[in-house]
Scaffold this active site. Structure first.
Site, PDB file in Angstrom:
ATOM      1  CG  ASP A 110      55.142 109.446 -73.581  1.00  9.22           C
ATOM      2  OD1 ASP A 110      55.114 109.519 -72.345  1.00  9.22           O
ATOM      3  OD2 ASP A 110      54.252 108.876 -74.253  1.00  9.22           O
ATOM      4  CG  LEU A 111      57.637 104.117 -70.862  1.00  9.06           C
ATOM      5  CD1 LEU A 111      58.892 103.502 -71.459  1.00  9.06           C
ATOM      6  CD2 LEU A 111      57.570 103.833 -69.365  1.00  9.06           C
ATOM      7  CG  ASP A 112      53.170 104.353 -70.378  1.00  8.57           C
ATOM      8  OD1 ASP A 112      53.371 103.149 -70.217  1.00  8.57           O
ATOM      9  OD2 ASP A 112      53.305 105.203 -69.482  1.00  8.57           O
ATOM     10  CB  THR A 121      52.483 100.306 -71.578  1.00 10.51           C
ATOM     11  OG1 THR A 121      53.149 101.498 -71.980  1.00 10.51           O
ATOM     12  CG2 THR A 121      53.481  99.265 -71.144  1.00 10.51           C
ATOM     13  CE  LYS A 130      46.305 106.155 -76.626  1.00 12.34           C
ATOM     14  NZ  LYS A 130      46.470 106.014 -78.101  1.00 12.34           N
ATOM     15  N   GLY A 131      48.853 110.055 -71.565  1.00 13.62           N
ATOM     16  CA  GLY A 131      49.790 111.071 -71.079  1.00 13.62           C
ATOM     17  C   GLY A 131      49.358 111.729 -69.787  1.00 13.62           C
ATOM     18  NE  ARG A 179      49.155 105.087 -60.963  1.00 16.13           N
ATOM     19  CZ  ARG A 179      50.081 104.583 -60.137  1.00 16.13           C
ATOM     20  NH1 ARG A 179      49.758 104.241 -58.914  1.00 16.13           N
ATOM     21  NH2 ARG A 179      51.320 104.424 -60.553  1.00 16.13           N
ATOM     22  CB  SER A 201      57.393 108.710 -68.646  1.00 16.45           C
ATOM     23  OG  SER A 201      56.253 107.980 -68.232  1.00 16.45           O
ATOM     24  CB  ALA A 202      52.682 111.187 -67.011  1.00 18.05           C
ATOM     25  CB  SER A 203      54.444 106.060 -66.174  1.00 16.85           C
ATOM     26  OG  SER A 203      54.371 104.874 -65.422  1.00 16.85           O
ATOM     27  CG  ASN A 228      53.860 101.780 -62.640  1.00 18.67           C
ATOM     28  OD1 ASN A 228      54.134 101.438 -61.493  1.00 18.67           O
ATOM     29  ND2 ASN A 228      52.622 102.077 -63.010  1.00 18.67           N
ATOM     30  CE  LYS A 248      54.550 113.629 -70.453  1.00 18.30           C
ATOM     31  NZ  LYS A 248      54.756 112.383 -71.219  1.00 18.30           N
ATOM     32  CD  GLU A 281      53.962 112.772 -75.017  1.00 17.31           C
ATOM     33  OE1 GLU A 281      53.023 112.018 -75.318  1.00 17.31           O
ATOM     34  OE2 GLU A 281      54.399 112.884 -73.855  1.00 17.31           O
ATOM     35  CG  ASP A 282      51.377 107.902 -76.901  1.00 21.75           C
ATOM     36  OD1 ASP A 282      51.979 108.551 -76.026  1.00 21.75           O
ATOM     37  OD2 ASP A 282      50.509 107.049 -76.644  1.00 21.75           O
TER      38      ASP A 282
HETATM   39  C1  G6P Z   1      51.432 107.760 -69.034  1.00 17.71           C
HETATM   40  C2  G6P Z   1      50.246 107.089 -69.694  1.00 17.71           C
HETATM   41  C3  G6P Z   1      48.967 107.352 -68.935  1.00 17.71           C
HETATM   42  C4  G6P Z   1      49.148 107.035 -67.463  1.00 17.71           C
HETATM   43  C5  G6P Z   1      50.280 107.869 -66.882  1.00 17.71           C
HETATM   44  C6  G6P Z   1      50.547 107.547 -65.417  1.00 17.71           C
HETATM   45  O1  G6P Z   1      51.396 109.106 -69.334  1.00 17.71           O
HETATM   46  O2  G6P Z   1      50.095 107.533 -71.024  1.00 17.71           O
HETATM   47  O3  G6P Z   1      47.960 106.556 -69.496  1.00 17.71           O
HETATM   48  O4  G6P Z   1      47.971 107.288 -66.744  1.00 17.71           O
HETATM   49  O5  G6P Z   1      51.467 107.599 -67.616  1.00 17.71           O
HETATM   50  O6  G6P Z   1      51.061 106.244 -65.353  1.00 17.71           O
HETATM   51  P1  G6P Z   1      51.193 105.377 -64.044  1.00 17.71           P
HETATM   52  O7  G6P Z   1      51.991 104.190 -64.501  1.00 17.71           O
HETATM   53  O8  G6P Z   1      51.927 106.204 -63.032  1.00 17.71           O
HETATM   54  O9  G6P Z   1      49.828 105.042 -63.604  1.00 17.71           O
HETATM   55 MG    MG Z   2      52.358 108.231 -73.995  1.00 13.89          MG
END
Ligand code: G6P
Ligand code: MG
Length: 220
Positions: free
Chosen positions: A8-10, A16, A44-45, A48, A113-115, A117, A144, A168-169
């Site tokens: 996982d990233l964040d 972050t 977390k995870g 958005r 990662s779910a992000s 970014n 997730k 994973e966190d």
């Molecule tokens: C990660 C973080 C979440 C965040 C999600 C989406 O899983 O833990 O806190 O909401 O990514 O990230 P984004 O950068 O696309 O808003």
């Molecule tokens: Mg995370």
């Protein structure tokens, strides 16, 4: 024997998670909602869209589609302003060495990662090249705790799901890894991440030769 190592990233690779917290809290405040650290663990995870839905549910609030989208955009803008301050110093302790060791051992490595970014953040940290494949919020449709992000990463690595290890966190992420039948390693507090197969407060707390141990480990 090879395993697939999925990160996982964040909150696992880079600190972050604190930025997401600050940006969500500001947004929630702007619509008169307050949430605490415990509720933040549930964000977390989480994607958005789903995060904003959760916050609104906590506050018994509703937004028009237009307001909803503008709040999400605002949150992301504030988050990206904080991300802009990131340097390689924000890579969490022990992670860089862990990744380098895996590479030296020729073990397949993925980001899960779910992000949306994730790619620019990895680039900013200068560690994009350490991953054989990157699966992020722009590549999957199911967030997730659905296992899609991890099963997609494993498939791209060409490693059977049961031979994958996920770091994973978040509660949602640990649940996703378990649902995929993968070994789940929690980074954080045991109390919060008790569903994980093992939990460490940081990569620096892992035992010596932990990678070798993981290579022999079977999913419970
Ligand atoms: C990660 C973080 C979440 C965040 C999600 C989406 O899983 O833990 O806190 O909401 O990514 O990230 P984004 O950068 O696309 O808003
Ligand atoms: Mg995370």
């Amino acid at each position: 024997h090879k395993k697939g190592f999925i990160f996982d990233l964040d909150g696992v690779i880079v600190d972050t998670a604190k930025f997401h917290f600050v940006a969500w809290q500001r947004l929630a405040k702007s619509i008169g909602i307050d949430f605490n650290h415990e509720q933040n663990e549930q964000l977390k995870g989480v994607s958005r869209v789903n995060s904003l839905k959760k916050i609104l549910a906590w506050g018994n609030a509703t937004l028009s589609e237009e307001e909803f989208n503008s709040k999400m955009a605002q949150k992301n803008e504030e988050y990206l302003a904080l991300v802009d301050t990131l340097t390689t110093d924000d890579i969490l302790p022990g992670v860089h060495d862990f990744l380098l060791e895996l590479r030296e051992m020729g073990q397949p490595i993925a980001l899960g990662s779910a992000s949306k970014n994730a790619r620019p953040i990895l680039k900013k940290l200068g560690i994009s090249d350490l991953f054989d494949t990157i699966v992020d919020g722009t590549n999957v449709t199911k967030a997730k705790p659905d296992p899609e992000v991890f099963t997609t990463a494993a498939d791209q690595l060409g490693v059977a799901h049961k031979y994958c290890v996920v770091f994973e966190d978040s509660i949602a992420g640990v649940q996703a890894a378990n649902a995929a039948g993968m070994i789940s390693i929690g980074l954080g507090e045991q109390d919060v991440l008790h569903e994980a197969d093992s939990v460490y407060s940081s990569f620096t707390e892992m035992p010596e030769n932990y990678i070798t141990e993981l290579l022999m480990k079977k999913k419970k």
